[in-house]
Write a protein that holds these residues in place. Structure first.
Motif, short mmCIF file in Angstrom:
data_model
loop_
_atom_site.label_atom_id
_atom_site.label_comp_id
_atom_site.label_asym_id
_atom_site.label_seq_id
_atom_site.Cartn_x
_atom_site.Cartn_y
_atom_site.Cartn_z
N VAL A 138 0.39 -1.27 9.48
CA VAL A 138 0.22 0.14 9.80
C VAL A 138 0.80 0.36 11.18
CG1 VAL A 138 -1.46 1.98 10.15
CG2 VAL A 138 -1.84 0.29 8.36
N ASN A 139 1.80 1.23 11.27
CA ASN A 139 2.46 1.56 12.53
C ASN A 139 3.02 0.33 13.24
OD1 ASN A 139 1.87 4.31 12.23
ND2 ASN A 139 -0.14 4.03 13.13
N GLY A 140 3.55 -0.64 12.48
CA GLY A 140 4.17 -1.82 13.06
C GLY A 140 3.19 -2.81 13.65
N GLY A 141 1.91 -2.65 13.38
CA GLY A 141 0.89 -3.55 13.92
C GLY A 141 0.75 -4.83 13.12
N GLU A 142 -0.40 -5.42 13.20
CA GLU A 142 -0.69 -6.66 12.50
C GLU A 142 -0.72 -6.45 10.99
OE1 GLU A 142 -1.36 -9.79 13.85
OE2 GLU A 142 -0.71 -8.89 15.74
N TRP A 143 -0.38 -7.50 10.24
CA TRP A 143 -0.50 -7.45 8.78
C TRP A 143 -1.98 -7.48 8.44
CZ3 TRP A 143 3.36 -6.57 5.49
CH2 TRP A 143 4.66 -6.74 5.94
N SER A 144 -2.41 -6.57 7.60
CA SER A 144 -3.81 -6.53 7.18
C SER A 144 -3.88 -6.09 5.72
CB SER A 144 -4.61 -5.59 8.07
OG SER A 144 -4.11 -4.29 8.00
N PRO A 145 -4.99 -6.41 5.04
CA PRO A 145 -5.12 -6.00 3.64
C PRO A 145 -5.00 -4.49 3.50
CG PRO A 145 -6.83 -7.57 4.22
CD PRO A 145 -6.14 -7.18 5.50
N SER A 146 -4.29 -4.07 2.48
CA SER A 146 -4.11 -2.64 2.22
C SER A 146 -5.28 -2.11 1.41
CB SER A 146 -2.83 -2.41 1.40
OG SER A 146 -1.70 -2.82 2.11
N THR A 147 -5.69 -0.92 1.75
CA THR A 147 -6.67 -0.25 0.90
C THR A 147 -5.91 0.31 -0.30
OG1 THR A 147 -6.36 1.91 1.95
CG2 THR A 147 -8.03 0.44 2.93
N VAL A 148 -6.62 0.71 -1.32
CA VAL A 148 -5.98 1.33 -2.48
C VAL A 148 -5.21 2.56 -2.03
CG1 VAL A 148 -6.38 2.51 -4.67
CG2 VAL A 148 -7.63 0.41 -4.14
N ASN A 149 -5.81 3.35 -1.16
CA ASN A 149 -5.15 4.56 -0.67
C ASN A 149 -3.86 4.24 0.06
OD1 ASN A 149 -4.48 6.84 1.10
ND2 ASN A 149 -6.36 7.72 0.30
#
Length: 69
Positions: free
Chosen positions: A29-40
């Motif tokens: 999100v916005n070039g930040g850390e990789w994190s699990p995506s929500t369904v949305n």
């Protein structure tokens, strides 16, 4: 994310949604850390790429709910 062509958009969609390549469906999100995506977040990423591909193919009516000319 802006795509240069339909191929880029389709490549992104295939890789992002491939359980082998992205097993935990992570995104930045916005070039930040990789994190699990929500369904949305996954839906928004998919929709944006599909809308851009539709634009490049002259088919924006598909998501603007307009009748084709």
């Amino acid at each position: 994310m802006e795509f240069e062509n339909v191929r880029e958009a389709l490549k992104f969609l295939l890789e992002y949604n491939d359980a082998t390549l992205n097993p935990n469906l992570k995104s930045r999100v916005n070039g930040g850390e990789w994190s699990p995506s929500t369904v949305n977040e996954a839906q928004m990423a998919n929709y944006d790429a599909l809308a851009q591909a539709a634009d490049m193919l002259g088919m924006s009516d598909l998501y603007l709910n307009e009748q084709p000319a």
